[in-house]
Design a protein around this motif. Structure first.
Motif, short mmCIF file in Angstrom:
data_model
loop_
_atom_site.label_atom_id
_atom_site.label_comp_id
_atom_site.label_asym_id
_atom_site.label_seq_id
_atom_site.Cartn_x
_atom_site.Cartn_y
_atom_site.Cartn_z
N ARG A 1 26.92 -4.86 -27.38
CA ARG A 1 25.64 -4.62 -26.72
C ARG A 1 25.44 -3.15 -26.37
NH1 ARG A 1 24.42 -4.28 -21.40
NH2 ARG A 1 26.53 -4.92 -20.82
N LEU A 2 26.50 -2.47 -25.95
CA LEU A 2 26.38 -1.10 -25.45
C LEU A 2 26.39 -0.08 -26.58
CD1 LEU A 2 28.81 -1.35 -22.40
CD2 LEU A 2 26.31 -1.45 -22.37
N ARG A 3 25.77 1.05 -26.31
CA ARG A 3 25.77 2.14 -27.28
C ARG A 3 27.10 2.88 -27.24
NH1 ARG A 3 20.68 4.81 -25.93
NH2 ARG A 3 21.82 6.73 -26.37
N TYR A 4 27.31 3.76 -28.24
CA TYR A 4 28.60 4.42 -28.45
C TYR A 4 29.10 5.14 -27.20
CZ TYR A 4 32.06 7.26 -30.97
OH TYR A 4 33.21 7.86 -31.40
N TYR A 5 28.29 6.04 -26.65
CA TYR A 5 28.75 6.83 -25.52
C TYR A 5 28.71 6.05 -24.21
CZ TYR A 5 29.28 10.92 -28.44
OH TYR A 5 29.72 11.79 -29.40
N GLU A 6 28.02 4.94 -24.17
CA GLU A 6 28.13 4.06 -23.02
C GLU A 6 29.53 3.45 -22.96
OE1 GLU A 6 23.77 2.22 -22.07
OE2 GLU A 6 24.67 1.58 -23.96
N LYS A 7 30.10 3.15 -24.11
CA LYS A 7 31.48 2.65 -24.15
C LYS A 7 32.44 3.74 -23.69
CE LYS A 7 30.01 0.02 -28.14
NZ LYS A 7 30.00 -0.04 -29.61
N TRP A 8 32.20 4.97 -24.14
CA TRP A 8 33.03 6.09 -23.69
C TRP A 8 32.95 6.23 -22.17
CZ3 TRP A 8 33.74 11.21 -26.67
CH2 TRP A 8 34.07 10.95 -28.00
N LEU A 9 31.74 6.17 -21.64
CA LEU A 9 31.55 6.32 -20.20
C LEU A 9 32.33 5.26 -19.44
CD1 LEU A 9 30.17 7.49 -17.69
CD2 LEU A 9 28.18 6.07 -18.21
N GLY A 10 32.27 4.01 -19.91
CA GLY A 10 33.00 2.94 -19.24
C GLY A 10 34.50 3.15 -19.28
N GLY A 11 35.02 3.55 -20.45
CA GLY A 11 36.45 3.75 -20.59
C GLY A 11 36.96 4.91 -19.75
N ILE A 12 36.22 6.03 -19.75
CA ILE A 12 36.63 7.20 -18.97
C ILE A 12 36.56 6.90 -17.48
CG2 ILE A 12 35.95 9.55 -18.33
CD1 ILE A 12 35.07 9.93 -21.27
N SER A 13 35.49 6.25 -17.05
CA SER A 13 35.32 5.92 -15.63
C SER A 13 36.45 5.01 -15.15
CB SER A 13 33.97 5.26 -15.39
OG SER A 13 32.91 6.11 -15.77
N ALA A 14 36.74 3.97 -15.93
CA ALA A 14 37.81 3.04 -15.54
C ALA A 14 39.16 3.76 -15.45
CB ALA A 14 37.89 1.89 -16.55
N PHE A 15 39.41 4.68 -16.37
CA PHE A 15 40.66 5.43 -16.36
C PHE A 15 40.78 6.29 -15.11
CE2 PHE A 15 43.16 9.22 -17.34
CZ PHE A 15 44.31 8.68 -17.90
N LEU A 16 39.71 7.00 -14.76
CA LEU A 16 39.74 7.89 -13.60
C LEU A 16 39.92 7.10 -12.31
CD1 LEU A 16 36.95 10.45 -14.58
CD2 LEU A 16 39.43 10.76 -14.71
N VAL A 17 39.34 5.91 -12.23
CA VAL A 17 39.54 5.06 -11.06
C VAL A 17 40.99 4.56 -11.02
CG1 VAL A 17 38.93 2.86 -10.00
CG2 VAL A 17 37.13 4.38 -10.84
N GLU A 18 41.46 4.10 -12.16
CA GLU A 18 42.82 3.56 -12.24
C GLU A 18 43.87 4.61 -11.88
OE1 GLU A 18 45.65 2.58 -15.94
OE2 GLU A 18 43.87 1.29 -15.84
N GLN A 19 43.63 5.86 -12.29
CA GLN A 19 44.58 6.94 -12.02
C GLN A 19 44.41 7.55 -10.62
OE1 GLN A 19 47.08 8.15 -14.26
NE2 GLN A 19 46.59 6.23 -15.30
N GLY A 20 43.40 7.13 -9.89
CA GLY A 20 43.24 7.58 -8.51
C GLY A 20 42.50 8.89 -8.34
N TYR A 21 41.81 9.37 -9.37
CA TYR A 21 41.06 10.62 -9.24
C TYR A 21 39.74 10.42 -8.51
CZ TYR A 21 44.38 12.54 -12.58
OH TYR A 21 45.54 12.95 -13.20
#
Length: 251
Positions: free
Chosen positions: A85-105
């Motif tokens: 459903r999501l566009r290419y960079y929407e997937k990037w945004l989700g992956g980067i955001s989840a990573f930054l939350v997971e890593q505590g930034y």
């Protein structure tokens, strides 16, 4: 690779594929690409990079490993229906955001507050400060990059050997196309050196650097009676972890 990331060999996919020719459709996508690139240029993995980056001298609080493999892993963790459903960079945004939350930034409340702020005022200034040393490191990374090659080759197979593709378990990520699992092929080329995948796949077997091969597959081996008449061979680049000796070698 999971279903939504590698559709080769699947039947019953209806409707035309829409190829977007523009690299960036909207301006915010350029910023997402820039964030990903900066994370790559500051990644802890560059301590072992061939160009010899002095990454510890760069004045950044980012001290995590972030590579294309991490970006891909984040995308594969998405719900398959959201992925389509999501566009290419929407997937990037989700992956980067989840990573930054997971890593505590950053935490989810900060994300929510920033989202609400910019929805209310889309023209509000973006945060940022001048960091010439960080800029220089990211720009050097863009020029010199990195290579997964690590050390000399230690191949178990040679050109002409028959091999069978393994079927390793993969809890969250694999670089092995599903349609090759269990299929027999012939080693066409052995790459020089050992190569690491920049993200350990755990049960899938990729961690330490291993040899990489080009393996040739007969289309009838892959598709059986569905193979087109006079179809040419298929070539795949595969890590040694994904290959086992062919029947001839076992005797």
């Amino acid at each position: 690779m999971k279903l939504q990331h590698h559709l080769g060999g699947l039947e019953g996919l209806e409707g035309p594929i829409d190829f977007e020719r523009r690299v960036f459709v909207e301006d915010w996508e350029k910023r997402i690409f820039g964030i990903h690139t900066a994370m790559m240029g500051l990644s802890a993995s560059l301590r072992d990079a061939l160009p010899g980056y002095d990454i510890d001298s760069v004045p950044t609080t980012f001290d995590s490993t972030w590579t294309w493999a991490d970006l891909r892993t984040g995308a594969e963790a998405m719900d398959p229906f959201d992925y389509f459903r999501l566009r290419y960079y929407e997937k990037w945004l989700g992956g980067i955001s989840a990573f930054l939350v997971e890593q505590g930034y950053v935490d989810r409340d900060e994300f929510a507050a920033a989202t609400a702020r910019y929805r209310a005022d889309p023209d509000a200034p973006l945060p940022g400060r001048a960091e010439p040393a960080i800029d220089a490191q990211v720009q050097r990374y863009l020029r010199e990059g990195d290579s997964p090659r690590r050390g000399p080759a230690t191949p178990d197979f040679a050109v002409g050997d028959t091999v069978v593709v393994a079927d390793p378990p993969a809890a969250d990520h694999t670089r092995l196309p599903g349609y090759l699992r269990g299929r027999r092929g012939t080693v066409e080329r052995v790459f020089e050196g050992n190569y690491a995948y920049f993200h350990s796949t755990g049960e899938d077997g990729l961690g330490d650097p291993v040899p990489v091969y080009v393996v040739r597959f007969d289309p009838h081996e892959l598709w059986g009676a569905s193979a087109e008449a006079h179809a040419g061979p298929l070539y795949a680049e595969l890590y040694q972890s994904y290959l086992t000796p062919g029947p001839e070698a076992r005797r």
